[in-house]
Motif scaffolding. Structure first.
Motif, PDB file in Angstrom:
ATOM      1  N   GLN A 194       0.831  -1.211   0.000  1.00  0.00           N
ATOM      2  CA  GLN A 194       0.000   0.000   0.000  1.00  0.00           C
ATOM      3  C   GLN A 194       0.858   1.250   0.000  1.00  0.00           C
ATOM      4  O   GLN A 194       0.586   2.205  -0.730  1.00  0.00           O
ATOM      5  CB  GLN A 194      -0.946  -0.037   1.191  1.00  0.00           C
ATOM      6  N   LYS A 195       1.899   1.203   0.800  1.00  0.00           N
ATOM      7  CA  LYS A 195       2.790   2.365   0.881  1.00  0.00           C
ATOM      8  C   LYS A 195       3.379   2.694  -0.491  1.00  0.00           C
ATOM      9  O   LYS A 195       3.507   3.860  -0.869  1.00  0.00           O
ATOM     10  CB  LYS A 195       3.902   2.048   1.885  1.00  0.00           C
ATOM     11  N   HIS A 196       3.746   1.646  -1.247  1.00  0.00           N
ATOM     12  CA  HIS A 196       4.415   1.876  -2.529  1.00  0.00           C
ATOM     13  C   HIS A 196       3.487   1.649  -3.723  1.00  0.00           C
ATOM     14  O   HIS A 196       3.959   1.630  -4.867  1.00  0.00           O
ATOM     15  CB  HIS A 196       5.644   0.963  -2.637  1.00  0.00           C
ATOM     16  N   ASP A 197       2.215   1.477  -3.459  1.00  0.00           N
ATOM     17  CA  ASP A 197       1.223   1.336  -4.524  1.00  0.00           C
ATOM     18  C   ASP A 197       1.623   0.238  -5.530  1.00  0.00           C
ATOM     19  O   ASP A 197       1.897   0.509  -6.696  1.00  0.00           O
ATOM     20  CB  ASP A 197       1.045   2.690  -5.240  1.00  0.00           C
ATOM     21  N   THR A 198       1.688  -0.995  -5.033  1.00  0.00           N
ATOM     22  CA  THR A 198       2.121  -2.095  -5.911  1.00  0.00           C
ATOM     23  C   THR A 198       1.085  -3.222  -5.947  1.00  0.00           C
ATOM     24  O   THR A 198       0.197  -3.299  -5.098  1.00  0.00           O
ATOM     25  CB  THR A 198       3.462  -2.709  -5.443  1.00  0.00           C
ATOM     26  N   TYR A 199       1.261  -4.075  -6.918  1.00  0.00           N
ATOM     27  CA  TYR A 199       0.420  -5.269  -7.070  1.00  0.00           C
ATOM     28  C   TYR A 199       1.149  -6.488  -6.497  1.00  0.00           C
ATOM     29  O   TYR A 199       2.357  -6.447  -6.260  1.00  0.00           O
ATOM     30  CB  TYR A 199       0.147  -5.535  -8.555  1.00  0.00           C
ATOM     31  N   ALA A 200       0.384  -7.591  -6.332  1.00  0.00           N
ATOM     32  CA  ALA A 200       1.014  -8.862  -5.953  1.00  0.00           C
ATOM     33  C   ALA A 200       0.521  -9.964  -6.878  1.00  0.00           C
ATOM     34  O   ALA A 200      -0.678 -10.045  -7.174  1.00  0.00           O
ATOM     35  CB  ALA A 200       0.692  -9.227  -4.512  1.00  0.00           C
ATOM     36  N   ILE A 201       1.474 -10.766  -7.323  1.00  0.00           N
ATOM     37  CA  ILE A 201       1.130 -12.014  -7.998  1.00  0.00           C
ATOM     38  C   ILE A 201       1.295 -13.075  -6.923  1.00  0.00           C
ATOM     39  O   ILE A 201       2.396 -13.252  -6.375  1.00  0.00           O
ATOM     40  CB  ILE A 201       2.069 -12.295  -9.201  1.00  0.00           C
ATOM     41  N   CYS A 202       0.206 -13.741  -6.579  1.00  0.00           N
ATOM     42  CA  CYS A 202       0.215 -14.674  -5.449  1.00  0.00           C
ATOM     43  C   CYS A 202       0.186 -16.104  -5.972  1.00  0.00           C
ATOM     44  O   CYS A 202      -0.861 -16.583  -6.417  1.00  0.00           O
ATOM     45  CB  CYS A 202      -0.980 -14.409  -4.556  1.00  0.00           C
ATOM     46  N   ASP A 203       1.341 -16.749  -5.937  1.00  0.00           N
ATOM     47  CA  ASP A 203       1.440 -18.138  -6.390  1.00  0.00           C
ATOM     48  C   ASP A 203       1.014 -19.024  -5.231  1.00  0.00           C
ATOM     49  O   ASP A 203       1.787 -19.271  -4.304  1.00  0.00           O
ATOM     50  CB  ASP A 203       2.883 -18.412  -6.835  1.00  0.00           C
ATOM     51  N   GLU A 204      -0.246 -19.486  -5.298  1.00  0.00           N
ATOM     52  CA  GLU A 204      -0.825 -20.239  -4.179  1.00  0.00           C
ATOM     53  C   GLU A 204      -1.173 -21.662  -4.621  1.00  0.00           C
ATOM     54  O   GLU A 204      -2.174 -22.240  -4.199  1.00  0.00           O
ATOM     55  CB  GLU A 204      -2.032 -19.464  -3.628  1.00  0.00           C
ATOM     56  N   VAL A 205      -0.313 -22.237  -5.465  1.00  0.00           N
ATOM     57  CA  VAL A 205      -0.627 -23.559  -6.015  1.00  0.00           C
ATOM     58  C   VAL A 205      -0.739 -24.635  -4.925  1.00  0.00           C
ATOM     59  O   VAL A 205      -1.442 -25.619  -5.096  1.00  0.00           O
ATOM     60  CB  VAL A 205       0.384 -24.021  -7.107  1.00  0.00           C
ATOM     61  N   TYR A 206      -0.054 -24.417  -3.803  1.00  0.00           N
ATOM     62  CA  TYR A 206      -0.115 -25.415  -2.721  1.00  0.00           C
ATOM     63  C   TYR A 206      -1.129 -25.029  -1.640  1.00  0.00           C
ATOM     64  O   TYR A 206      -1.019 -25.466  -0.492  1.00  0.00           O
ATOM     65  CB  TYR A 206       1.286 -25.609  -2.115  1.00  0.00           C
ATOM     66  N   GLU A 207      -2.128 -24.223  -2.011  1.00  0.00           N
ATOM     67  CA  GLU A 207      -3.077 -23.687  -1.025  1.00  0.00           C
ATOM     68  C   GLU A 207      -3.746 -24.773  -0.187  1.00  0.00           C
ATOM     69  O   GLU A 207      -4.038 -24.561   0.987  1.00  0.00           O
ATOM     70  CB  GLU A 207      -4.137 -22.819  -1.716  1.00  0.00           C
ATOM     71  N   HIS A 208      -3.999 -25.936  -0.777  1.00  0.00           N
ATOM     72  CA  HIS A 208      -4.699 -26.989  -0.033  1.00  0.00           C
ATOM     73  C   HIS A 208      -3.760 -28.038   0.545  1.00  0.00           C
ATOM     74  O   HIS A 208      -4.215 -29.028   1.116  1.00  0.00           O
ATOM     75  CB  HIS A 208      -5.751 -27.654  -0.928  1.00  0.00           C
ATOM     76  N   LEU A 209      -2.465 -27.836   0.387  1.00  0.00           N
ATOM     77  CA  LEU A 209      -1.496 -28.818   0.901  1.00  0.00           C
ATOM     78  C   LEU A 209      -0.781 -28.220   2.107  1.00  0.00           C
ATOM     79  O   LEU A 209       0.357 -27.768   2.013  1.00  0.00           O
ATOM     80  CB  LEU A 209      -0.487 -29.210  -0.189  1.00  0.00           C
ATOM     81  N   THR A 210      -1.478 -28.170   3.242  1.00  0.00           N
ATOM     82  CA  THR A 210      -0.905 -27.578   4.455  1.00  0.00           C
ATOM     83  C   THR A 210      -1.037 -28.574   5.603  1.00  0.00           C
ATOM     84  O   THR A 210      -1.952 -29.390   5.619  1.00  0.00           O
ATOM     85  CB  THR A 210      -1.630 -26.267   4.822  1.00  0.00           C
ATOM     86  N   PHE A 211      -0.110 -28.466   6.555  1.00  0.00           N
ATOM     87  CA  PHE A 211      -0.001 -29.499   7.586  1.00  0.00           C
ATOM     88  C   PHE A 211      -0.015 -28.916   9.000  1.00  0.00           C
ATOM     89  O   PHE A 211       0.156 -27.710   9.175  1.00  0.00           O
ATOM     90  CB  PHE A 211       1.303 -30.285   7.377  1.00  0.00           C
ATOM     91  N   ASP A 212      -0.140 -29.833   9.976  1.00  0.00           N
ATOM     92  CA  ASP A 212       0.005 -29.494  11.396  1.00  0.00           C
ATOM     93  C   ASP A 212      -0.926 -28.362  11.821  1.00  0.00           C
ATOM     94  O   ASP A 212      -0.559 -27.524  12.646  1.00  0.00           O
ATOM     95  CB  ASP A 212       1.462 -29.073  11.713  1.00  0.00           C
ATOM     96  N   GLY A 213      -2.098 -28.297  11.213  1.00  0.00           N
ATOM     97  CA  GLY A 213      -3.040 -27.247  11.594  1.00  0.00           C
ATOM     98  C   GLY A 213      -2.781 -25.899  10.924  1.00  0.00           C
ATOM     99  O   GLY A 213      -3.554 -24.959  11.097  1.00  0.00           O
TER     100      GLY A 213
END
Ligand code: PMP
Ligand code: GLN
Length: 401
Positions: free
Chosen positions: A189-208
């Motif tokens: 927000q401070k620098h007015d930028t975009y994000a490309i969010c590579d979330e291909v492993y979004e459903h592969l999470t462990f230990d809660g």
């Protein structure tokens, strides 16, 4: 003859292809390239087969078939509470690989700066450079891979157009914490930028650990392009169906990039992935619990061997420090050595760095059947442990075989 494109000419063949070829050559168990060794859900396969037979085999709509765009929007709502309009805020691509490139193309003009976090997936840097942008690299350090905040802040400036964020992260298995995400959002927000969010492993999470899309943070809905992959979510890495969720203003431009890259991807696979995304919560829970058990199994075996196994909170991968084995060579030599002489393949983590990479880490994929993981550990033990016990470790550990 005139020269060909200098950036591509200087780009090597991806480490995943190199190591998979070496694994085939040596009949080695391939824990290198990240792909499951069993198929994903049968009903999703059946949906792809059925879809081939009902006469919708010509070019699908450019941004994706309606069923899949609607399923992506519904999944955004179900898992993250995000309201995404399937008509104008979703673009279906040929895998996350294309999606990431299309998102970068959508925002970059030559001379822009893009913040990247090392260790990083191998397509990021070449694509950023091909687009004429200047990469600003920030490095995470093992074993904890925490975000160095001062360095990240210093990488942002007036020319920063975007940050490319991969969480859950390949190869580290790191999941960015809420506090880290909030810090990134503040800088954006401070620098007015975009994000490309590579979330291909979004459903592969462990230990809660749960995946939190950057897009869900205050002020981020309009700045983020969120990338998912059916390859990872349904264990069909060969299908190459990816999807971008983005605010309309950005999705429109992502679609223009996609129009010039591939235009579209196989309609039957898109329709099958729509069926997959609608599966019940039990499917998604068992995907991660099944992988967590595999992670634990491989990690335990590698620890018995003497490797230092770093914590992995998500993805298909564990990173190991092999220096306790006393191997006299770097990570590339180590991964070659175990492929050729132990019959197990891993990926050298230095492949995820631009320069000055650490040289004692190897990445192992655990998305394999239990008996395959057990056999890999048995082979490594047969190779390394008898030598070490007999006091003749040097011969085996020189890296020359
Ligand atoms: N990003 C990351 C971090 C990955 O590990 C991968 C590899 N599978 C991709 C993107 C590419 O995904 P896809 O196979 O859907 O193109
Ligand atoms: N993402 C996979 C990995 O990290 C590889 C994908 C590919 O080979 N392009 O192993």
């Amino acid at each position: 003859m005139k020269t060909v494109n200098s950036l591509l000419a200087a780009t090597g063949t991806t480490i995943f292809t190199v190591m998979s070829a070496l694994a085939v050559e040596h009949k080695s168990i391939n824990l290198g390239q990240g792909f499951p060794d069993t198929d994903g859900p049968l009903d999703v396969i059946q949906a792809a087969v059925d879809a081939l037979h009902d006469g919708r085999n010509q070019y699908p709509p450019m941004t994706g078939v309606a069923e899949l765009r609607e399923a992506v929007a519904a999944a955004n709502k179900r898992f993250y509470g995000l309201d995404i309009d399937p008509n104008g805020e979703v673009v279906v691509t040929s895998g996350a690989t294309e999606a990431i490139t299309a998102c970068l193309m959508a925002v970059i003009d030559p001379g822009d700066e893009v913040v990247l976090i090392e260790p990083l997936y191998d397509t990021y840097l070449p694509v950023v450079r091909m687009l004429g942008a200047v990469p600003r690299l920030v490095r995470l350090s093992p074993p904890k891979w925490e975000l160095p905040r001062a360095e990240l802040a210093a990488a942002f400036g007036p020319k920063t157009k975007a940050i490319l964020l991969n969480t859950p992260m390949n190869p580290t298995g790191k999941i960015f914490t809420n506090a880290e995400l909030a810090f990134i959002a503040e800088l954006m927000q401070k620098h007015d930028t975009y994000a490309i969010c590579d979330e291909v492993y979004e459903h592969l999470t462990f230990d809660g650990w749960k995946h939190v899309p950057l897009m869900t943070l205050p002020g981020m809905r309009e700045r983020c392009m969120r990338v998912g992959s059916a390859g990872k979510t349904f264990s069909f890495t060969g299908w190459k169906i990816g999807y971008v969720s983005a605010p309309r203003a950005l999705a429109t431009v992502v679609a223009k990039a996609h129009q010039n890259l591939t235009f579209t991807s196989a309609p039957n696979l898109q329709r099958a992935v729509a069926v997959g995304l609608a599966k019940d919560d039990a499917y998604f829970a068992s995907l991660s619990s099944g992988l967590q058990a595999k992670r634990d199994r491989l990690a335990a075996g590698l620890r018995e061997l003497g490797l230092d196994v770093l914590e992995a909170r998500g993805s298909y991968f564990i990173t190991t420090d092999f220096s306790p084995l006393g191997f006299a060579g770097d990570d590339v030599a180590f991964c070659r050595h175990i492929t050729e002489h132990a019959g197990v393949t891993a990926i050298p983590v230095s492949a995820f760095y631009e320069t000055d990479a650490p040289s004692q880490y190897a990445r192992f994929a655990f998305c394999k059947r239990e008996e395959v993981l057990d056999e890999a550990v048995a082979r490594l033990k047969r190779h390394f442990l008898p030598a070490a016990q007999a006091g003749t470790a040097r011969a085996k550990l020189t890296g020359t075989g």
